[in-house]
Write an enzyme that holds these catalytic residues in place. Sequence first.
Site, PDB file in Angstrom:
ATOM      1  N   ASP A 162       0.827  -1.198   0.000  1.00 57.11           N
ATOM      2  CA  ASP A 162       0.000   0.000   0.000  1.00 57.11           C
ATOM      3  C   ASP A 162       0.865   1.254   0.000  1.00 57.11           C
ATOM      4  O   ASP A 162       1.977   1.256   0.522  1.00 57.11           O
ATOM      5  CB  ASP A 162      -0.877   0.031   1.254  1.00 57.11           C
TER       6      ASP A 162
ATOM      7  N   HIS B 216      -5.511   3.169  -4.699  1.00 61.11           N
ATOM      8  CA  HIS B 216      -5.555   3.376  -3.240  1.00 61.11           C
ATOM      9  C   HIS B 216      -6.047   4.792  -2.951  1.00 61.11           C
ATOM     10  O   HIS B 216      -5.641   5.400  -1.969  1.00 61.11           O
ATOM     11  CB  HIS B 216      -4.159   3.143  -2.669  1.00 61.11           C
TER      12      HIS B 216
ATOM     13  N   HIS C 137       3.535  -2.452   3.242  1.00 66.96           N
ATOM     14  CA  HIS C 137       3.479  -1.035   2.859  1.00 66.96           C
ATOM     15  C   HIS C 137       4.767  -0.596   2.169  1.00 66.96           C
ATOM     16  O   HIS C 137       5.857  -1.023   2.562  1.00 66.96           O
ATOM     17  CB  HIS C 137       3.252  -0.154   4.093  1.00 66.96           C
TER      18      HIS C 137
END
Lengths: 271, 174
Positions: A77, A128, A224
């Site tokens: 992410d 996202h 991440h």
Amino acid sequence: MTRRSIVLAGAIIAVAIVYLCYREYEHAGELLVPAVITRQMDARTTLSPGIVRRVTRLIRGPAPLSSRPKLIALTFDDGPYPVSTPLLLDVLADLHVPATFFLIGHTGREFPELARRIVAAGDEIANHTLTHPNLVHLTPATVQAQLADAARILGRYTTDPSPRSMMRPPGGRYTVSTIETVQHAGYDVILWNDDSGDWEGFSATEMLHHIEQKATAPEILLLHSGILPAVEMLPDLVARFHAAGYTFVTVEDLLARTSVGSINDPARQPL
Amino acid sequence: MGRALVAVLVAALMLGEPLHAYADDSAGVATRARTRAEGNDLVRAVAVGEILLSTIWPAQVLKIRVDSVGNHHVAGIMLSGTKFHHPLNQAAFRREVRELVVATLGDRSLEEADVWAVVPVVVSKGATVSGPLGEPTTRTVFSATVRRRELDDLDTFLRSNAVYWDTTWSSQLQ
């Protein structure tokens, strides 16, 4: 049966109900919490499957390993970010494993070459949102604008439809209404089976241990961009999952190779 | 003769305006390099910082980051997109970036030098600025992520669409 027994049994049932209701809102890898909600699925039923299904699943336990494919999708992410994203891409290339990057549209605009490099490396980019807000606090129109604006930017870097078809809500936060809005905009919601905990400041060793203990088949693993220990542990993580017979895939590939039902009801087997 | 001399001097000033000055305080340079170094490879970051910060650049070098994983070493240079030491136009800014990249990749172990410039963002009162859903306090207005292979034709690379210029910010450069 004494009165005390009846009260005790009632208390146990009440605690169980409260516990199961609570679990509904626990996100990653928890009982009956979906890792993928496609645009065709009924969000309300999927997120609130009812007491009978809960109890049935609780009694039945996780699916047997033999019935589930050993596929794992690494998902990153945020970003792309300078320094850390290039390092991540270098390490992924060394390991010959693909990944899916849920990019922030705004950041993708600020670092165009990094977004292009992700795609050129054979990895996948998905949506996202534009600015990484908490979608729970936004109106449906704003949620749709966040997705559309991000898709417009990310769509410049890839011919793949994924920025316009796959999204992950920032922070994994959503309501039924959020999910319905996102589905209406044409997106599958991609969550995860396991959260690596990289954002909590764990070391590479701690993260690896956690991931090994929580391994599922199939698995969507949350990581991440911009968190170095996550990059540092990748060689060991890939080696361990390969040794256990897993194949690394992108999310799109995962969805093509197995059913959503299988992803949402995976086998659990520590490595 | 006098007019010609003035003309030559003016022309020299216009064409050859120095991009930077040199810091003459080596102890100060070392201190600044240490305080502005970041990443998991601080030794390399400080070493790069000592090279870069021995020059006073028009756009201030705010941070020097070096991260290393295995045999991969990547450097990042964060610049201030405001309060330049003297006015900069787009060409001069690009020239500074070019010099920073070349100087950074003078360390042969580094595979890449990422340069980006930020400006502060005014956040609303009471806004959350920390945590994963916090509002950003800076905005990136320029970025160039340069791999060593790009050194062969760096000028072309820095003029390509691989480089990001915030249109509002870059239009204000003069």
